[in-house]
Write an enzyme that holds these catalytic residues in place. Sequence first.
Site, short mmCIF file in Angstrom:
data_model
loop_
_atom_site.label_atom_id
_atom_site.label_comp_id
_atom_site.label_asym_id
_atom_site.label_seq_id
_atom_site.Cartn_x
_atom_site.Cartn_y
_atom_site.Cartn_z
N GLU A 89 -5.63 7.09 -0.95
CA GLU A 89 -5.62 5.89 -0.10
C GLU A 89 -6.31 4.72 -0.81
O GLU A 89 -5.82 3.60 -0.79
CB GLU A 89 -6.29 6.16 1.24
CG GLU A 89 -5.52 7.09 2.16
CD GLU A 89 -4.12 6.59 2.48
OE1 GLU A 89 -3.96 5.38 2.73
OE2 GLU A 89 -3.19 7.41 2.46
N HIS A 94 0.84 -1.20 0.00
CA HIS A 94 0.00 0.00 0.00
C HIS A 94 0.88 1.26 0.00
O HIS A 94 0.70 2.17 -0.80
CB HIS A 94 -0.92 -0.03 1.24
CG HIS A 94 -1.59 1.28 1.51
ND1 HIS A 94 -2.86 1.57 1.06
CD2 HIS A 94 -1.17 2.38 2.19
CE1 HIS A 94 -3.18 2.81 1.46
NE2 HIS A 94 -2.16 3.31 2.14
N GLU A 95 1.89 1.29 0.91
CA GLU A 95 2.77 2.47 1.00
C GLU A 95 3.55 2.68 -0.31
O GLU A 95 3.69 3.80 -0.78
CB GLU A 95 3.78 2.30 2.16
CG GLU A 95 3.16 2.35 3.54
CD GLU A 95 2.43 3.67 3.84
OE1 GLU A 95 2.83 4.72 3.30
OE2 GLU A 95 1.44 3.63 4.59
N HIS A 139 1.68 4.39 -3.04
CA HIS A 139 1.72 5.87 -3.03
C HIS A 139 2.89 6.38 -3.88
O HIS A 139 2.77 7.36 -4.59
CB HIS A 139 1.88 6.40 -1.60
CG HIS A 139 0.62 6.30 -0.77
ND1 HIS A 139 -0.58 6.83 -1.19
CD2 HIS A 139 0.39 5.76 0.44
CE1 HIS A 139 -1.50 6.61 -0.26
NE2 HIS A 139 -0.95 5.94 0.74
#
Length: 467
Positions: free
Chosen positions: A407, A327-328, A331
């Site tokens: 997100e 997920h990070e 970004h």
Amino acid sequence: AAMAVPGELWAEVPAERRIFCSVLLFSWAVYLWEAFLAHRQRRVYRTTTHVPQELGQIMDSETFEKSRLYQLDKSTFSFWSGLYSEVEGTMILLCGGIPFLWKLSGQISGRAGFGQEYEIVQSLVFLLLATLFSAVTGLPWSLYNTFVIEEKHGFNQQTLGFFFKDAVKKFVVTQCILLPVTSLLLYIIKIGGDYFFIYAWLFTLVVSLVLVTIYADYIAPLFDKFIPLPEGELKEQIETMAKSIDFPLTKVYVVEGSKRSSHSNAYFYGFFKNKRIVLFDTLLEDYSALNKEPAEGEDGENEETKSKTKNKKQGCKNEEVLAVLGHELGHWKLGHTVKNIIISQMNSFLCFFLFAVLIGRKELFTAFGFYDTQPTLIGLMIIFQFIFSPYNEVLSFCLTVLSRRFEFQADAFAKELGKAKDLYSALIKLNKDNLGFPVSDWIFSMWHYSHPPLLERLQALKGAKQE
């Protein structure tokens, strides 16, 4: 004609009074709006006493109740601290606290042999006194939050000694950065001529890039211990995942966040080909201090950290940690980090440009009690903090909306990496470990949540999870 009377009366009020009253009124309007939203959210905490049906699979009733009480306490605390800071700010403005502090700074720098012409020295004394004042008035609130609320709900891991040492260190480090940077900024504004706003903006851009670069290597280690993630399965898996999406990973660190609190997190930093990943020990099952029994002879690690080992399993399994990192890294891969930097720099440029337009307006200074001087630092403060506040509110809301979109996109990226199932369980675990409350008032969540509510994220992941 009768309707025009208030407007006419307002028009007759001197410009500086109108500016002052508008700033004060807007500040209270924002405060009342925030208080109204928080009140709606508190009502949700008070009335939602049973796990809603759609959360039955996700949360047990004991955790649900714990998180409900934790969020209720936090909300009540933030009501009182918010009210205090609003009243304090209003009193400072009404009683002429800013010109008083400026005069006092002049007297102090005068005694040290710096006369009126040393405006930058006076500005630095002013900044030091102002930050000291806010550190002292904020201290009781911070103590209460750490040692009453966080303590009561099992998050606080600090002793009083550690807390104060930390606070002093934070204050000193802040001054070491703030004072030199401000003095250079003021100097650039003074000598920059007509285009000073371009130079000032470029200077702040360079400073922010330098700070981002050195923060994790030189500043953060002053407060927390960073150790390289030991060789092993997790490290190999992280490196493999980074390579698969061309993330230029150079190091993976574990930070001892558990000395402070048992909340968990992960982030990456660094520019160009030099990226590092930082994992909080509280995120990792194998490293979380809460999962370890203190060894014999070890008195709860050391005198700074309380021995608070509970029979509580905390943190995520390796697959879940990888999903959180997926997920990070999403970004990064989707350009969110760069987009955020571009937005903040465009905003910064616009603010300096408008500052250049407004700085010559004498009535802005007289509105706040500066009748015969127009110090640059005070101008920055008045314009950036007070005059721009309506614009800042709108911008902040837009960024919150954008952040929620980012997100969802980062979740979708982790899903594409085949990590939907693990991210699903990791989000539930993190919500549980951090006692997040999964039910929220829709206006409160729209205005405040930079991350989408848990249920929405889980539903978005669910589609892939069942495939």
